[in-house]
Design a protein around this motif. Structure first.
Motif, PDB file in Angstrom:
ATOM      1  N   MET A  53      51.774  43.531  51.068  1.00  0.00           N
ATOM      2  CA  MET A  53      50.829  44.473  50.515  1.00  0.00           C
ATOM      3  C   MET A  53      49.624  43.749  49.930  1.00  0.00           C
ATOM      4  N   ASN A  54      49.880  42.660  49.212  1.00  0.00           N
ATOM      5  CA  ASN A  54      48.773  41.904  48.628  1.00  0.00           C
ATOM      6  C   ASN A  54      47.838  41.362  49.700  1.00  0.00           C
ATOM      7  N   TYR A  55      48.408  40.903  50.812  1.00  0.00           N
ATOM      8  CA  TYR A  55      47.578  40.398  51.906  1.00  0.00           C
ATOM      9  C   TYR A  55      46.648  41.501  52.404  1.00  0.00           C
ATOM     10  N   CYS A  56      47.185  42.688  52.600  1.00  0.00           N
ATOM     11  CA  CYS A  56      46.384  43.811  53.096  1.00  0.00           C
ATOM     12  C   CYS A  56      45.254  44.139  52.126  1.00  0.00           C
ATOM     13  N   LEU A  57      45.567  44.215  50.847  1.00  0.00           N
ATOM     14  CA  LEU A  57      44.546  44.542  49.856  1.00  0.00           C
ATOM     15  C   LEU A  57      43.484  43.455  49.765  1.00  0.00           C
ATOM     16  N   ASP A  58      43.889  42.211  49.918  1.00  0.00           N
ATOM     17  CA  ASP A  58      42.936  41.101  49.836  1.00  0.00           C
ATOM     18  C   ASP A  58      42.011  41.040  51.040  1.00  0.00           C
ATOM     19  N   HIS A  59      42.508  41.401  52.212  1.00  0.00           N
ATOM     20  CA  HIS A  59      41.750  41.190  53.443  1.00  0.00           C
ATOM     21  C   HIS A  59      41.152  42.448  54.061  1.00  0.00           C
ATOM     22  N   MET A  60      41.530  43.638  53.588  1.00  0.00           N
ATOM     23  CA  MET A  60      41.058  44.847  54.252  1.00  0.00           C
ATOM     24  C   MET A  60      39.564  45.084  54.069  1.00  0.00           C
ATOM     25  N   LEU A  61      38.968  44.589  53.023  1.00  0.00           N
ATOM     26  CA  LEU A  61      37.540  44.773  52.803  1.00  0.00           C
ATOM     27  C   LEU A  61      36.808  43.445  52.653  1.00  0.00           C
ATOM     28  N   SER A  62      37.443  42.375  53.093  1.00  0.00           N
ATOM     29  CA  SER A  62      36.850  41.045  52.989  1.00  0.00           C
ATOM     30  C   SER A  62      35.829  40.829  54.111  1.00  0.00           C
ATOM     31  N   PRO A  63      34.585  40.541  53.747  1.00  0.00           N
ATOM     32  CA  PRO A  63      33.560  40.337  54.783  1.00  0.00           C
ATOM     33  C   PRO A  63      33.801  39.090  55.643  1.00  0.00           C
ATOM     34  N   GLN A  64      34.649  38.179  55.188  1.00  0.00           N
ATOM     35  CA  GLN A  64      34.945  36.986  55.966  1.00  0.00           C
ATOM     36  C   GLN A  64      35.889  37.276  57.125  1.00  0.00           C
ATOM     37  N   GLU A  65      36.586  38.397  57.070  1.00  0.00           N
ATOM     38  CA  GLU A  65      37.550  38.751  58.114  1.00  0.00           C
ATOM     39  C   GLU A  65      36.867  39.490  59.253  1.00  0.00           C
ATOM     40  N   SER A  66      37.475  39.425  60.413  1.00  0.00           N
ATOM     41  CA  SER A  66      36.940  40.144  61.567  1.00  0.00           C
ATOM     42  C   SER A  66      37.159  41.650  61.383  1.00  0.00           C
ATOM     43  N   ILE A  67      36.458  42.421  62.188  1.00  0.00           N
ATOM     44  CA  ILE A  67      36.577  43.875  62.125  1.00  0.00           C
ATOM     45  C   ILE A  67      38.011  44.309  62.393  1.00  0.00           C
ATOM     46  N   GLY A  68      38.645  43.689  63.367  1.00  0.00           N
ATOM     47  CA  GLY A  68      40.018  44.038  63.717  1.00  0.00           C
ATOM     48  C   GLY A  68      40.996  43.765  62.586  1.00  0.00           C
TER      49      GLY A  68
END
Length: 71
Positions: A1-16
Motif C-alpha cells: 500500500m505504501n508503494y502505491c501511495l508513494d508512486h501513484m502521483l510521483s512525476p518521476q514515474e511513468s504514466i503506466g
C-alpha cells in the motif's frame, strides 16, 4: 500500500506505473472503508493539470468507483 501511495502521483514515474499504482491502491483500500476515504481525499485534492490524460482518466474513474461504493 505504501508503494502505491508513494508512486501513484510521483512525476518521476511513468504514466503506466502511476495509473497501475492508483488502481492497485483502490483494490487494496476496498477492504478498509477508512483507507478508501483517505484515498478519495488524496485523489480529490490532486491538481491534475500536471498529469497526463491517462493518469487523469484513471483518477476520474477511480473516484467514480469510490463514490458508487459509498452509496
Amino acid at each position: 500500500m505504501n508503494y502505491c501511495l508513494d508512486h501513484m502521483l510521483s512525476p518521476q514515474e511513468s504514466i503506466g506505473v502511476q495509473a497501475l499504482a492508483i488502481k492497485m491502491a483502490y483494490q487494496l483500500c476496498k477492504q478498509e472503508p477508512e483507507l478508501l476515504k483517505e484515498l478519495q481525499l488524496i485523489l480529490e485534492n490532486t491538481d491534475t493539470d500536471f498529469y497526463s490524460k491517462g493518469v487523469k482518466a484513471t483518477i476520474r474513474n477511480t473516484l467514480e468507483k469510490i463514490r458508487k461504493a459509498q452509496r
